[in-house]
Every structure is written in structure tokens, then in C-alpha cells.
Design a protein around this motif. Structure first.
Motif, mmCIF file in Angstrom:
data_model
loop_
_atom_site.group_PDB
_atom_site.id
_atom_site.type_symbol
_atom_site.label_atom_id
_atom_site.label_comp_id
_atom_site.label_asym_id
_atom_site.label_seq_id
_atom_site.Cartn_x
_atom_site.Cartn_y
_atom_site.Cartn_z
ATOM 1 N N LEU A 101 12.679 25.874 1.426
ATOM 2 C CA LEU A 101 11.250 26.048 1.671
ATOM 3 C C LEU A 101 10.408 25.483 0.542
ATOM 4 O O LEU A 101 9.366 24.901 0.759
ATOM 5 N N PHE A 102 10.831 25.700 -0.728
ATOM 6 C CA PHE A 102 9.933 25.204 -1.778
ATOM 7 C C PHE A 102 10.509 24.238 -2.796
ATOM 8 O O PHE A 102 9.775 23.729 -3.606
ATOM 9 N N GLU A 103 11.798 23.921 -2.741
ATOM 10 C CA GLU A 103 12.273 23.024 -3.801
ATOM 11 C C GLU A 103 11.686 21.616 -3.666
ATOM 12 O O GLU A 103 11.456 20.947 -4.662
ATOM 13 N N ASP A 104 11.409 21.195 -2.423
ATOM 14 C CA ASP A 104 10.835 19.861 -2.234
ATOM 15 C C ASP A 104 9.418 19.763 -2.783
ATOM 16 O O ASP A 104 8.994 18.723 -3.272
ATOM 17 N N LEU A 105 8.688 20.889 -2.686
ATOM 18 C CA LEU A 105 7.320 20.915 -3.235
ATOM 19 C C LEU A 105 7.372 20.689 -4.744
ATOM 20 O O LEU A 105 6.637 19.862 -5.283
ATOM 21 N N PHE A 106 8.260 21.419 -5.417
ATOM 22 C CA PHE A 106 8.349 21.285 -6.877
ATOM 23 C C PHE A 106 8.897 19.918 -7.292
ATOM 24 O O PHE A 106 8.630 19.438 -8.377
ATOM 25 N N GLU A 107 9.667 19.321 -6.407
ATOM 26 C CA GLU A 107 10.195 17.988 -6.659
ATOM 27 C C GLU A 107 9.066 16.949 -6.608
ATOM 28 O O GLU A 107 9.055 15.979 -7.337
ATOM 29 N N LYS A 108 8.108 17.207 -5.728
ATOM 30 C CA LYS A 108 7.064 16.220 -5.443
ATOM 31 C C LYS A 108 5.832 16.372 -6.328
ATOM 32 O O LYS A 108 5.245 15.381 -6.742
ATOM 33 N N VAL A 109 5.430 17.621 -6.565
ATOM 34 C CA VAL A 109 4.179 17.856 -7.291
ATOM 35 C C VAL A 109 4.499 18.316 -8.716
ATOM 36 O O VAL A 109 5.234 19.276 -8.899
ATOM 37 N N PRO A 110 3.948 17.613 -9.731
ATOM 38 C CA PRO A 110 4.201 18.047 -11.108
ATOM 39 C C PRO A 110 3.785 19.502 -11.306
ATOM 40 O O PRO A 110 2.775 19.936 -10.739
ATOM 41 N N TYR A 111 4.559 20.236 -12.104
ATOM 42 C CA TYR A 111 4.300 21.670 -12.302
ATOM 43 C C TYR A 111 2.854 21.922 -12.733
ATOM 44 O O TYR A 111 2.180 22.797 -12.196
ATOM 45 N N ASP A 112 2.371 21.125 -13.689
ATOM 46 C CA ASP A 112 1.035 21.388 -14.239
ATOM 47 C C ASP A 112 -0.076 21.086 -13.237
ATOM 48 O O ASP A 112 -1.186 21.570 -13.394
ATOM 49 N N ASP A 113 0.226 20.301 -12.200
ATOM 50 C CA ASP A 113 -0.786 20.028 -11.175
ATOM 51 C C ASP A 113 -0.908 21.175 -10.179
ATOM 52 O O ASP A 113 -1.791 21.162 -9.324
ATOM 53 N N LEU A 114 -0.006 22.153 -10.271
ATOM 54 C CA LEU A 114 -0.086 23.300 -9.359
ATOM 55 C C LEU A 114 -1.023 24.377 -9.909
ATOM 56 O O LEU A 114 -1.376 25.318 -9.210
ATOM 57 N N VAL A 136 0.841 -1.194 0.000
ATOM 58 C CA VAL A 136 0.000 0.000 0.000
ATOM 59 C C VAL A 136 0.876 1.244 0.000
ATOM 60 O O VAL A 136 0.662 2.180 -0.759
ATOM 61 N N GLN A 137 1.911 1.199 0.826
ATOM 62 C CA GLN A 137 2.819 2.346 0.893
ATOM 63 C C GLN A 137 3.462 2.618 -0.451
ATOM 64 O O GLN A 137 3.552 3.751 -0.903
ATOM 65 N N LEU A 138 3.905 1.535 -1.096
ATOM 66 C CA LEU A 138 4.547 1.676 -2.398
ATOM 67 C C LEU A 138 3.571 2.267 -3.395
ATOM 68 O O LEU A 138 3.893 3.150 -4.162
ATOM 69 N N PHE A 139 2.340 1.731 -3.336
ATOM 70 C CA PHE A 139 1.326 2.196 -4.273
ATOM 71 C C PHE A 139 1.089 3.689 -4.078
ATOM 72 O O PHE A 139 1.103 4.466 -5.016
ATOM 73 N N VAL A 140 0.899 4.067 -2.806
ATOM 74 C CA VAL A 140 0.659 5.480 -2.516
ATOM 75 C C VAL A 140 1.864 6.310 -2.944
ATOM 76 O O VAL A 140 1.741 7.380 -3.520
ATOM 77 N N GLY A 141 3.057 5.755 -2.698
ATOM 78 C CA GLY A 141 4.276 6.475 -3.046
ATOM 79 C C GLY A 141 4.404 6.707 -4.539
ATOM 80 O O GLY A 141 4.974 7.703 -4.960
ATOM 81 N N LEU A 142 3.857 5.788 -5.336
ATOM 82 C CA LEU A 142 3.992 5.924 -6.788
ATOM 83 C C LEU A 142 2.995 6.919 -7.366
ATOM 84 O O LEU A 142 3.178 7.431 -8.447
ATOM 85 N N GLN A 143 1.909 7.150 -6.631
ATOM 86 C CA GLN A 143 0.927 8.115 -7.097
ATOM 87 C C GLN A 143 1.574 9.496 -7.124
ATOM 88 O O GLN A 143 2.378 9.830 -6.284
ATOM 89 N N CYS A 144 1.162 10.297 -8.098
ATOM 90 C CA CYS A 144 1.605 11.676 -8.094
ATOM 91 C C CYS A 144 0.926 12.394 -6.940
ATOM 92 O O CYS A 144 -0.265 12.228 -6.726
ATOM 93 N N GLN A 145 1.674 13.193 -6.237
ATOM 94 C CA GLN A 145 1.063 13.946 -5.158
ATOM 95 C C GLN A 145 0.409 15.192 -5.723
ATOM 96 O O GLN A 145 0.905 15.785 -6.663
ATOM 97 N N SER A 146 -0.722 15.540 -5.161
ATOM 98 C CA SER A 146 -1.328 16.790 -5.600
ATOM 99 C C SER A 146 -1.616 17.656 -4.383
ATOM 100 O O SER A 146 -1.611 17.182 -3.257
ATOM 101 N N LEU A 147 -1.860 18.932 -4.633
ATOM 102 C CA LEU A 147 -2.105 19.869 -3.539
ATOM 103 C C LEU A 147 -3.442 19.569 -2.879
ATOM 104 O O LEU A 147 -4.387 19.176 -3.557
ATOM 105 N N PRO A 148 -3.549 19.757 -1.564
ATOM 106 C CA PRO A 148 -4.843 19.594 -0.907
ATOM 107 C C PRO A 148 -5.859 20.583 -1.504
ATOM 108 O O PRO A 148 -5.476 21.660 -1.953
ATOM 109 N N ALA A 149 -7.131 20.183 -1.480
ATOM 110 C CA ALA A 149 -8.168 21.010 -2.100
ATOM 111 C C ALA A 149 -8.247 22.401 -1.473
ATOM 112 O O ALA A 149 -8.679 23.354 -2.116
#
Ligand SMILES: *[C@@H]1O[C@H](CO)[C@@H](O)[C@H](O)[C@H]1NC(C)=O
Ligand SMILES: *[C@@H]1O[C@H](CO)[C@@H](O)[C@H](O)[C@H]1NC(C)=O
Length: 255
Positions: free
Chosen positions: A234-247, A11-24
Motif C-alpha cells: 500500500l505505501f512502499e511505492d509512495l515512499f519510493e517515488k516521493v522524497p521523504y522531505d517533500d511529504l 517529454v515523458q522522460l523529462f516528466v519522469g525525471l522530475q521529483c514527484q510531489s503530493l497533490p495540493a
């Protein structure tokens, strides 16, 4: 138990593979809509002072800072100085007001990205290590706690970025961040500066605080490099995690 662990890991792996998106709760904007981005960034700072762990956004209120060698003169002659900040924690980013954001177009490399903002009070607390020789006769070899307050701290950040592709998604990579900083006052207190002489410790701290502008001018290049790493962290990890277009909102989405 073993199969349970297996399921948990899958489950962890599965969740880890999902692209992260910003909370609503974080309001998305159209590409390049500076006004909307300012509002959204300020709302994010107010609503999430402790960061958003799911998208690697670190806490703004308590931010550990890497150890930093601020002065390292060559140890010769009548006056030289070595000053290192250790175990420092940065307080106060949660009170940031973003005043202007430029860039962040659909092609983020097309226009210069700028982030402007102000913080009423930025505090650094931690330990310091000082060595040196002053005035040809006073040797310094001290360590203790330090506190720095930067009052009415204003910053302009200019970012240079490129796009990296992963799994057919675009990710923003910052390769240069240039900070420009202004402030109304720098208050610093170094405890135990002269371990055997409290009066002298107080005197040197007062001397510093009366002449903070001179110290700021002298130390500004080193301090700017430090802030460069702090702002980047402060923000490089965010850009590393969330695809640019999802922001951002897709072109067809309305606000
Ligand atoms: C300080 O600078 C000297 C050379 O000027 C260097 O040998 C030394 O490693 C530096 N100290 C630290 C802690 O980096
Ligand atoms: C940030 O603002 C809050 C509310 O005004 C205040 O209590 C806190 O001391 C501020 N943080 C710093 C580091 O000044």
C-alpha cells in the motif's frame, strides 16, 4: 510522425525525471505531528479511494493481492492440509479509519513508527486450491471461489525504516513491517469444497464459521505474513517515488 514520437518520449522522460510531489489536496504536516498526520491520512483515504497514480499510491478500494500459500503440511500421516489462495482481490481499505500515527520525525529512524487503524469490513475474494486428508479417510482435492470477510478489523503496524539518498534527496525505505491484528469475526465461504457433495460443502463451511477463532489462531502467522505484504504494497511505492522531505512541511512553513 517520427519527430512527434521523439518529442513525446522526451517529454515523458523529462516528466519522469522530475521529483514527484503530493497533490495540493493532500494536507502536509510538520515532522512528527501525529495528530495532523492522522487527519491528513484519513482525508486522503476519503478523497482518493482510487489512489493517486502520479505518486504511485495504489487504489485502496480494489487491491490485487499476490497468490499466497497459507498451509503446506508435509503430506504424510492421517491428516495433512494444503491450502493456497489465488487471484485474490482485497476490498475495503478505502473505509479505513486511521486512529493513531507515531514517529515520522525529521530523522525517521529516531523513533519507532507506528500506524494504528480500523476497518469495518475487509473482504478477500478470489480462488482457492485445497488438498489434504482429514480424519484418516476423507481426501480433499478441490478448487473454487472463496470469500473471506474480516469484521471490525483493527491493525497496529510497526515499521522499521532507513533513509536512502538519491539525487541529494532523502527517501524512506521500509525494511520491516510488523502487523498486529484483532478482529471480531472471520466469515469464510469456500465454494465447491466437496465437488460431488454440496451438503458436505455447506457442512464444512458451517463448521469453519462456527469455529473461526480456532482457525484464526492456527492460521494467524501465515495470515500476518500475508497482511505484511499487503500493507507494504500500500505505501512502499509512495515512499519510493516521493522524497521523504517533500511529504512534510519545512520547519519554517506554518500550517
Ligand atoms: C510444500 O512443502 C514441500 C516440502 O515440505 C515442498 O517440497 C513444496 O514445494 C511446497 N509447496 C509449494 C507450492 O511451495
Ligand atoms: C465501504 O463503505 C461503503 C460506504 O459505507 C460501503 O458501501 C462499502 O460496501 C464498504 N466496503 C466494504 C468492502 O465493505
Amino acid at each position: 510522425m517520427r519527430s512527434l514520437a521523439y518529442v513525446a518520449i522526451s517529454v515523458q522522460l523529462f516528466v519522469g525525471l522530475q521529483c514527484q510531489s503530493l497533490p495540493a489536496k493532500v494536507k502536509k504536516c510538520h515532522y512528527g505531528d501525529g495528530k495532523c498526520l492522522v487527519e491528513s491520512a484519513n482525508a486522503l483515504l476519503r478523497n482518493f479511494p482510487k489512489g493517486i497514480p502520479e505518486v504511485n499510491l495504489k487504489p485502496f478500494n480494489v487491491l490485487p493481492v499476490r497468490d499466497w500459500l497459507l498451509v503446506n503440511d508435509s503430506q504424510v500421516g492421517g491428516a495433512w492440509y494444503f491450502f493456497e489462495l489465488l487471484n485474490q482481490i482485497n476490498y475495503g481499505f478505502e473505509n479505513t479509519t486511521i486512529t493513531e500515527i507515531r514517529g515520522f520525525d525529521k530523522d525517521p529512524t529516531a523513533t519507532r513508527i507506528e500506524i494504528h487503524g480500523k476497518i469495518p469490513r475487509l473482504v478477500y475474494k478470489g480462488d482457492y486450491l485445497a488438498k489434504g486428508r482429514m480424519l484418516w479417510f476423507v481426501d480433499i482435492n478441490s478448487h473454487g471461489t472463496s470469500e473471506s470477510d474480516f469484521l471490525n478489523f483493527r491493525f497496529d503496524l510497526t515499521l522499521k525504516v532507513r533513509i536512502e539518498y538519491r539525487n541529494n534527496k532523502r527517501y524512506l525505505k521500509i525494511y520491516e513491517l510488523v502487523p498486529n491484528i484483532r478482529l471480531d469475526r472471520w466469515i469464510m465461504w469456500l465454494d465447491n469444497f466437496f465437488p460431488d457433495n454440496e451438503d458436505l460443502t455447506i457442512a464444512i463451511n458451517n463448521l469453519f464459521n462456527r469455529n473461526w477463532v480456532e482457525f484464526w489462531n492456527e492460521l494467524e502467522p501465515g495470515i500476518l505474513s500475508l497482511f505484511e505484504t499487503v500493507f507494504l504494497s500500500l505505501f512502499e511505492d509512495l515512499f519510493e517515488k516521493v522524497p521523504y522531505d517533500d511529504l512534510f512541511l519545512a520547519d519554517e512553513d506554518s500550517k
